[in-house]
Design a protein around this motif. Structure first.
Motif, PDB file in Angstrom:
ATOM      1  N   PHE A  83       0.801  -1.281  -0.131  1.00  0.00           N
ATOM      2  CA  PHE A  83      -0.001   0.029  -0.005  1.00  0.00           C
ATOM      3  C   PHE A  83       0.867   1.401   0.076  1.00  0.00           C
ATOM      4  N   ASP A  84       1.974   1.160   0.336  1.00  0.00           N
ATOM      5  CA  ASP A  84       3.094   2.424   0.571  1.00  0.00           C
ATOM      6  C   ASP A  84       3.501   2.593  -0.829  1.00  0.00           C
ATOM      7  N   THR A  85       3.353   1.943  -1.727  1.00  0.00           N
ATOM      8  CA  THR A  85       3.889   2.079  -2.901  1.00  0.00           C
ATOM      9  C   THR A  85       3.093   1.978  -4.051  1.00  0.00           C
ATOM     10  N   ASP A  86       1.878   1.370  -3.789  1.00  0.00           N
ATOM     11  CA  ASP A  86       0.867   0.786  -5.055  1.00  0.00           C
ATOM     12  C   ASP A  86       0.233   2.279  -5.219  1.00  0.00           C
ATOM     13  N   PRO A  87       0.340   2.518  -6.588  1.00  0.00           N
ATOM     14  CA  PRO A  87      -0.626   3.982  -7.149  1.00  0.00           C
ATOM     15  C   PRO A  87      -2.031   3.826  -6.765  1.00  0.00           C
ATOM     16  N   ALA A  88      -2.440   3.012  -6.450  1.00  0.00           N
ATOM     17  CA  ALA A  88      -3.873   2.877  -6.102  1.00  0.00           C
ATOM     18  C   ALA A  88      -4.047   3.481  -4.672  1.00  0.00           C
ATOM     19  N   HIS A  89      -2.973   3.705  -4.035  1.00  0.00           N
ATOM     20  CA  HIS A  89      -3.153   4.262  -2.507  1.00  0.00           C
ATOM     21  C   HIS A  89      -2.211   5.569  -2.669  1.00  0.00           C
TER      22      HIS A  89
END
Length: 123
Positions: free
Chosen positions: A80-86
């Motif tokens: 989540f800390d690198t996912d563009p969705a977040h």
């Protein structure tokens, strides 16, 4: 005078880390039973281990903050800390003027409260 050799320090560090991982696993099982229920013990421990390292990359090292970071990984996806969705949590994690605890406070309020109905005990 007591001397602790470097290899002894490694063993001590591993023991402390192992105990902390166990407490995080108990925390996740208790507070996020649906999210953690599909994972076996070994898999959840491995995710907690990876979460400790990922949190440290963001300067998050306090026990409670790391546990919340790992809970976010469980709820939002391990990356989540690198996912563009977040993008929003990434922006919070990148703010240099916020302390690590404040960053996790913001992310917890926005993302974790819907998953947990109450505040948990600190692991």
């Amino acid at each position: 005078m007591l001397r602790i050799r470097p290899e002894q320090m490694v063993c001590l560090d591993a023991t402390v880390r192992g105990a902390y991982v166990s407490s995080v696993v108990r925390f996740l099982r208790a507070q996020l039973p649906r999210e953690s229920g599909g994972l076996g013990e070994r898999e959840l421990r491995a995710q907690a281990e990876r979460g400790i390292d990922a949190a440290a990359r963001h300067g998050i090292t306090a026990r409670w903050d790391v546990a919340r970071f790992i809970a976010c990984q469980l709820c939002l996806g391990e990356h989540f800390d690198t996912d563009p969705a977040h993008a929003w949590p990434q922006a919070v994690l990148a703010r240099p003027y916020l302390t690590p605890s404040r960053k996790m406070d913001w992310i917890e309020r926005h993302y974790l409260r819907p998953y947990r109905g109450r505040s948990p005990a600190v692991p």
